[in-house]
Design an enzyme around this catalytic site. Sequence first.
Site, PDB file in Angstrom:
ATOM      1  N   ARG A  31      40.992 -26.740  63.273  1.00 33.37           N
ATOM      2  CA  ARG A  31      41.366 -28.008  62.982  1.00 33.37           C
ATOM      3  C   ARG A  31      40.151 -28.873  62.355  1.00 33.37           C
ATOM      4  NH1 ARG A  31      46.634 -29.002  63.848  1.00 33.37           N
ATOM      5  NH2 ARG A  31      47.861 -27.850  65.670  1.00 33.37           N
ATOM      6  N   ASP A  32      39.072 -28.051  62.076  1.00 37.28           N
ATOM      7  CA  ASP A  32      38.030 -28.770  61.568  1.00 37.28           C
ATOM      8  C   ASP A  32      37.930 -29.660  60.349  1.00 37.28           C
ATOM      9  OD1 ASP A  32      35.987 -28.014  63.650  1.00 37.28           O
ATOM     10  OD2 ASP A  32      36.190 -25.999  63.135  1.00 37.28           O
ATOM     11  N   THR A  42      53.594 -25.053  58.056  1.00 37.65           N
ATOM     12  CA  THR A  42      53.648 -25.500  59.205  1.00 37.65           C
ATOM     13  C   THR A  42      55.164 -25.261  59.912  1.00 37.65           C
ATOM     14  OG1 THR A  42      53.806 -27.740  60.747  1.00 37.65           O
ATOM     15  CG2 THR A  42      54.061 -28.185  58.307  1.00 37.65           C
ATOM     16  N   ILE A  43      55.145 -25.425  61.283  1.00 30.77           N
ATOM     17  CA  ILE A  43      56.445 -25.075  61.874  1.00 30.77           C
ATOM     18  C   ILE A  43      57.027 -26.316  62.034  1.00 30.77           C
ATOM     19  CG2 ILE A  43      55.906 -23.214  63.203  1.00 30.77           C
ATOM     20  CD1 ILE A  43      55.954 -25.290  65.848  1.00 30.77           C
ATOM     21  N   ASP A  44      56.386 -27.690  61.765  1.00 29.13           N
ATOM     22  CA  ASP A  44      56.804 -29.015  61.870  1.00 29.13           C
ATOM     23  C   ASP A  44      57.578 -29.437  60.507  1.00 29.13           C
ATOM     24  OD1 ASP A  44      55.696 -29.243  64.241  1.00 29.13           O
ATOM     25  OD2 ASP A  44      54.023 -30.221  63.462  1.00 29.13           O
ATOM     26  N   GLY A  50      56.795 -31.175  67.309  1.00 29.37           N
ATOM     27  CA  GLY A  50      56.976 -32.140  66.463  1.00 29.37           C
ATOM     28  C   GLY A  50      56.428 -33.466  66.763  1.00 29.37           C
ATOM     29  N   VAL A  62      55.040 -21.083  72.024  1.00 24.51           N
ATOM     30  CA  VAL A  62      56.053 -19.790  72.058  1.00 24.51           C
ATOM     31  C   VAL A  62      56.653 -20.091  70.627  1.00 24.51           C
ATOM     32  CG1 VAL A  62      58.228 -19.045  72.688  1.00 24.51           C
ATOM     33  CG2 VAL A  62      56.308 -19.438  74.377  1.00 24.51           C
ATOM     34  N   GLN A  63      56.704 -21.331  70.302  1.00 24.92           N
ATOM     35  CA  GLN A  63      57.299 -21.609  68.802  1.00 24.92           C
ATOM     36  C   GLN A  63      56.622 -21.113  67.872  1.00 24.92           C
ATOM     37  OE1 GLN A  63      59.506 -25.810  69.345  1.00 24.92           O
ATOM     38  NE2 GLN A  63      57.768 -25.453  70.790  1.00 24.92           N
TER      39      GLN A  63
END
Length: 374
Positions: A74-75, A133-135, A178, A299-300
């Site tokens: 996340r840099d 992104t999974i979001d 989320g 896990v998601q």
Amino acid sequence: MKKHIGILTAGGDTPGLNAAIRAIGKSAIRHYNWQVIGFKEGFRGLVHNRFVRLGREELSGILTKGGTILGTSRDKPHKMVLGNQKIDMTSTIIENYHNHNLDCLVCLGGGGTQKNANRLAAAGLNIITLPKTIDNDVWGTDITFGYDTALGIATESIDRLHSTAHSHHRIIVVEIMGHRAGWLALGAGLAGGADVILLPEIPYDANKVADAIKARKLHGSPFSIVAIAEGAMSQAEAAELDQLVALVEGAESGTAERDAAKANISEFHRKRKGSTLRLAETLENLTGLEARLTILGHVQRGGTPSARDRLLATQLGTATAELIAAGEFGKMVAVIGDETRPVLLEDVAGKKKLVPLDNPQLVSARRIGTCFGD
Ligand code: F6P
């Protein structure tokens, strides 16, 4: 002239990243005869010049692999953590970009990555980004890759929680990823038949949630599934946060007052840790039913991508190579309907796609009696 392409993956990992790397790389090599390298661990690899050549061999056998073969972090280029300092490393990144003779740097990431990549585009580099992104909260695209896989995992988890909640006559609160956007909780909650769905976009009242659960019991269903996005807040918490945000916005940038106001927001979020467990306890007290909490967590994000995410990532990857060939930079490759479309990166950077209150899934959920706690 043979082009040189750099790829990096930044932010949280997401199923489909390797499928996208493969598609960019394969079309670059096989269709255009370009050279491709991958930087390791996001923007950090670009700063430290840690890279790997991506040839036919490296790109083979990765389609179904979860995570990212390049690693991620996340840099941020302008606030790189080096030792105990945060340093602006943009000039080093520019130097390394030119040392590799790059014609384009492709950054695969979510909202934070779009912002960081846009800064590099503004600094003069040829940048193309992909939305992952999974979001599913990247602005300017209908969908992000990774979301479909996570949706499947979270839905299956809710299915499994149903039978145990039913057997024990319990409330099961299931926390879904989320922070700011509730796409995943909404999608999995609706697909999994959750009785209550709590989203960051709709602050809730625990009494209303308890009333809905009690009404279900009265009608012969003494168990309930509460799907809650990790960033969902009670109405009181949301009001408190609004006040804290207003204080930051009201303070002049660079002042001690603004720093203090920002620190109060961090403290607010720190104190909220464990809030889904507290909600489960509150619901237990208010309804008289036993309650349990399940946090789905990482896990998601793990494991093999769904077929849909593989298709999406592949389509986005080949569209990226086409954009590079056309010399179109400073763009994010978005998905609009079934098509990919380049959108201006500067329009995307700094924005978030939240669930609108008239979203069709949300409206459907309300029609079938799902409680949103409002
Ligand atoms: O990738 C986005 C996300 O999945 C968020 O939903 C979640 O809050 C966050 O990442 C957590 O990721 P990490 O633990 O890697 O910081």
